[in-house]
Design a protein around this motif. Structure first.
Motif, PDB file in Angstrom:
ATOM      1  N   ARG A   1       0.859  -1.192   0.000  1.00  0.00           N
ATOM      2  CA  ARG A   1       0.000   0.000   0.000  1.00  0.00           C
ATOM      3  C   ARG A   1       0.893   1.240   0.000  1.00  0.00           C
ATOM      4  O   ARG A   1       1.870   1.316   0.739  1.00  0.00           O
ATOM      5  CB  ARG A   1      -0.906  -0.005   1.222  1.00  0.00           C
ATOM      6  CG  ARG A   1      -1.867   1.182   1.251  1.00  0.00           C
ATOM      7  CD  ARG A   1      -3.014   0.936   2.195  1.00  0.00           C
ATOM      8  NE  ARG A   1      -3.839  -0.131   1.629  1.00  0.00           N
ATOM      9  CZ  ARG A   1      -4.656  -0.912   2.355  1.00  0.00           C
ATOM     10  NH1 ARG A   1      -4.765  -0.734   3.661  1.00  0.00           N
ATOM     11  NH2 ARG A   1      -5.361  -1.849   1.779  1.00  0.00           N
ATOM     12  N   PHE A   2       0.527   2.219  -0.834  1.00  0.00           N
ATOM     13  CA  PHE A   2       1.242   3.490  -0.933  1.00  0.00           C
ATOM     14  C   PHE A   2       0.316   4.628  -0.540  1.00  0.00           C
ATOM     15  O   PHE A   2      -0.854   4.648  -0.921  1.00  0.00           O
ATOM     16  CB  PHE A   2       1.717   3.730  -2.378  1.00  0.00           C
ATOM     17  CG  PHE A   2       2.888   2.880  -2.762  1.00  0.00           C
ATOM     18  CD1 PHE A   2       4.174   3.392  -2.700  1.00  0.00           C
ATOM     19  CD2 PHE A   2       2.708   1.574  -3.179  1.00  0.00           C
ATOM     20  CE1 PHE A   2       5.264   2.612  -3.044  1.00  0.00           C
ATOM     21  CE2 PHE A   2       3.785   0.783  -3.528  1.00  0.00           C
ATOM     22  CZ  PHE A   2       5.072   1.302  -3.462  1.00  0.00           C
ATOM     23  N   TRP A   3       0.833   5.554   0.235  1.00  0.00           N
ATOM     24  CA  TRP A   3       0.170   6.809   0.572  1.00  0.00           C
ATOM     25  C   TRP A   3       0.972   7.892  -0.126  1.00  0.00           C
ATOM     26  O   TRP A   3       2.186   7.996   0.069  1.00  0.00           O
ATOM     27  CB  TRP A   3       0.190   7.051   2.076  1.00  0.00           C
ATOM     28  CG  TRP A   3      -0.686   6.155   2.877  1.00  0.00           C
ATOM     29  CD1 TRP A   3      -1.926   6.464   3.377  1.00  0.00           C
ATOM     30  CD2 TRP A   3      -0.414   4.822   3.325  1.00  0.00           C
ATOM     31  NE1 TRP A   3      -2.435   5.395   4.086  1.00  0.00           N
ATOM     32  CE2 TRP A   3      -1.519   4.371   4.070  1.00  0.00           C
ATOM     33  CE3 TRP A   3       0.663   3.944   3.167  1.00  0.00           C
ATOM     34  CZ2 TRP A   3      -1.578   3.110   4.653  1.00  0.00           C
ATOM     35  CZ3 TRP A   3       0.609   2.686   3.735  1.00  0.00           C
ATOM     36  CH2 TRP A   3      -0.494   2.286   4.475  1.00  0.00           C
ATOM     37  N   ILE A   4       0.295   8.722  -0.943  1.00  0.00           N
ATOM     38  CA  ILE A   4       1.014   9.679  -1.785  1.00  0.00           C
ATOM     39  C   ILE A   4       0.259  10.999  -1.841  1.00  0.00           C
ATOM     40  O   ILE A   4      -0.968  11.020  -1.949  1.00  0.00           O
ATOM     41  CB  ILE A   4       1.176   9.125  -3.225  1.00  0.00           C
ATOM     42  CG1 ILE A   4       1.958   7.814  -3.205  1.00  0.00           C
ATOM     43  CG2 ILE A   4       1.858  10.139  -4.137  1.00  0.00           C
ATOM     44  CD1 ILE A   4       2.034   7.101  -4.542  1.00  0.00           C
ATOM     45  N   GLY A   5       1.021  12.103  -1.770  1.00  0.00           N
ATOM     46  CA  GLY A   5       0.489  13.385  -2.194  1.00  0.00           C
ATOM     47  C   GLY A   5       0.043  14.380  -1.164  1.00  0.00           C
ATOM     48  O   GLY A   5      -0.431  15.451  -1.533  1.00  0.00           O
ATOM     49  N   SER A   6       0.165  14.096   0.132  1.00  0.00           N
ATOM     50  CA  SER A   6      -0.253  15.074   1.128  1.00  0.00           C
ATOM     51  C   SER A   6       0.691  14.996   2.327  1.00  0.00           C
ATOM     52  O   SER A   6       1.438  14.029   2.473  1.00  0.00           O
ATOM     53  CB  SER A   6      -1.693  14.811   1.571  1.00  0.00           C
ATOM     54  OG  SER A   6      -2.121  15.805   2.481  1.00  0.00           O
ATOM     55  N   THR A   7       0.629  15.995   3.179  1.00  0.00           N
ATOM     56  CA  THR A   7       1.513  16.030   4.349  1.00  0.00           C
ATOM     57  C   THR A   7       0.958  15.249   5.533  1.00  0.00           C
ATOM     58  O   THR A   7       1.565  15.210   6.591  1.00  0.00           O
ATOM     59  CB  THR A   7       1.780  17.482   4.773  1.00  0.00           C
ATOM     60  OG1 THR A   7       0.529  18.121   5.036  1.00  0.00           O
ATOM     61  CG2 THR A   7       2.538  18.239   3.690  1.00  0.00           C
ATOM     62  N   SER A   8      -0.182  14.604   5.361  1.00  0.00           N
ATOM     63  CA  SER A   8      -0.805  13.804   6.411  1.00  0.00           C
ATOM     64  C   SER A   8      -1.285  12.487   5.798  1.00  0.00           C
ATOM     65  O   SER A   8      -1.847  12.484   4.695  1.00  0.00           O
ATOM     66  CB  SER A   8      -1.978  14.572   7.008  1.00  0.00           C
ATOM     67  OG  SER A   8      -2.920  13.723   7.576  1.00  0.00           O
TER      68      SER A   8
ATOM     69  N   ASP B   1      -3.610  10.276  -1.086  1.00  0.00           N
ATOM     70  CA  ASP B   1      -4.235   9.300  -1.964  1.00  0.00           C
ATOM     71  C   ASP B   1      -3.630   7.946  -1.608  1.00  0.00           C
ATOM     72  O   ASP B   1      -2.427   7.844  -1.346  1.00  0.00           O
ATOM     73  CB  ASP B   1      -3.943   9.618  -3.434  1.00  0.00           C
ATOM     74  CG  ASP B   1      -4.603  10.919  -3.875  1.00  0.00           C
ATOM     75  OD1 ASP B   1      -5.706  11.237  -3.376  1.00  0.00           O
ATOM     76  OD2 ASP B   1      -4.002  11.614  -4.715  1.00  0.00           O
ATOM     77  N   VAL B   2      -4.442   6.890  -1.593  1.00  0.00           N
ATOM     78  CA  VAL B   2      -3.988   5.564  -1.193  1.00  0.00           C
ATOM     79  C   VAL B   2      -4.140   4.616  -2.384  1.00  0.00           C
ATOM     80  O   VAL B   2      -5.192   4.582  -3.025  1.00  0.00           O
ATOM     81  CB  VAL B   2      -4.794   5.042   0.019  1.00  0.00           C
ATOM     82  CG1 VAL B   2      -4.331   3.654   0.422  1.00  0.00           C
ATOM     83  CG2 VAL B   2      -4.685   6.014   1.190  1.00  0.00           C
ATOM     84  N   TYR B   3      -3.065   3.871  -2.653  1.00  0.00           N
ATOM     85  CA  TYR B   3      -3.041   2.927  -3.767  1.00  0.00           C
ATOM     86  C   TYR B   3      -2.512   1.588  -3.278  1.00  0.00           C
ATOM     87  O   TYR B   3      -1.546   1.544  -2.528  1.00  0.00           O
ATOM     88  CB  TYR B   3      -2.112   3.421  -4.887  1.00  0.00           C
ATOM     89  CG  TYR B   3      -2.481   4.781  -5.408  1.00  0.00           C
ATOM     90  CD1 TYR B   3      -3.401   4.925  -6.437  1.00  0.00           C
ATOM     91  CD2 TYR B   3      -1.893   5.925  -4.869  1.00  0.00           C
ATOM     92  CE1 TYR B   3      -3.742   6.183  -6.913  1.00  0.00           C
ATOM     93  CE2 TYR B   3      -2.229   7.186  -5.348  1.00  0.00           C
ATOM     94  CZ  TYR B   3      -3.141   7.317  -6.367  1.00  0.00           C
ATOM     95  OH  TYR B   3      -3.472   8.555  -6.839  1.00  0.00           O
ATOM     96  N   ASP B   4      -3.110   0.500  -3.727  1.00  0.00           N
ATOM     97  CA  ASP B   4      -2.609  -0.836  -3.459  1.00  0.00           C
ATOM     98  C   ASP B   4      -1.939  -1.356  -4.722  1.00  0.00           C
ATOM     99  O   ASP B   4      -2.528  -1.316  -5.802  1.00  0.00           O
ATOM    100  CB  ASP B   4      -3.737  -1.773  -3.029  1.00  0.00           C
ATOM    101  CG  ASP B   4      -4.254  -1.449  -1.639  1.00  0.00           C
ATOM    102  OD1 ASP B   4      -3.618  -0.639  -0.932  1.00  0.00           O
ATOM    103  OD2 ASP B   4      -5.304  -2.002  -1.259  1.00  0.00           O
TER     104      ASP B   4
END
Length: 154
Positions: A68-75, A80-83
């Motif tokens: 799982r990847f969390w991308i694009g924000s400081t929190s 955005d979450v991608y598997d």
């Protein structure tokens, strides 16, 4: 001096970064700083905090497991979450916040940093039973890495 090379899995030097097994597929020294490539055998509990890189772009290829990847924000809450499944390619441009965590118990991941250099940080930290990224904030800063939020927990 850069040289062309072919390196099969298991042929590169191995070391540990926290509890993740790392094989140095291609080092920054071998590419005159152009790129570093590492093969990670990452357990779920070894996820890094949400962070940015100011010196390099980072890409990943999922070889096994699911990540799982969390991308694009400081929190984490607003990223955005991608598997990603085996065969997936993920690109993280410099300065874009991101983190990752295996969804499966472990995942094998090819990590590509260009230009190369951050491998020096991974080697400097070495093995440890638990992550302590905040304790290394000064060293991270020398490599252009800024921590933004705590590690994810899936």
């Amino acid at each position: 001096m850069s040289i062309a090379l072919v390196r099969n899995p298991g042929d590169g030097p191995a070391f540990r970064y926290y509890n993740t097994g790392v094989e140095q597929v291609v080092s920054t020294d071998e590419t005159s700083g152009a790129i570093t490539v590492s093969r990670l055998n990452m357990p779920r509990a070894d996820a890094p905090p949400l962070h940015t890189h100011s010196h390099e772009d980072e890409s990943w290829v999922i070889l096994s497991g699911r990540v799982r990847f969390w991308i694009g924000s400081t929190s984490l809450a607003t990223c955005d979450v991608y598997d990603a499944e085996p065969g997936a390619f993920i690109y993280g441009p410099r300065s874009v916040p991101h983190t990752l965590q295996p969804i499966t118990e472990t995942a094998e991941i090819l990590q590509i940093n260009n230009p190369g250099a951050v491998e020096g940080y991974f080697r400097a930290i070495g093995p440890a039973d638990a992550r302590a990224d905040e304790e290394h904030a000064d060293l991270l800063a020398r490599y252009g890495v800024a921590l933004l939020d705590h590690p994810p927990s899936v």
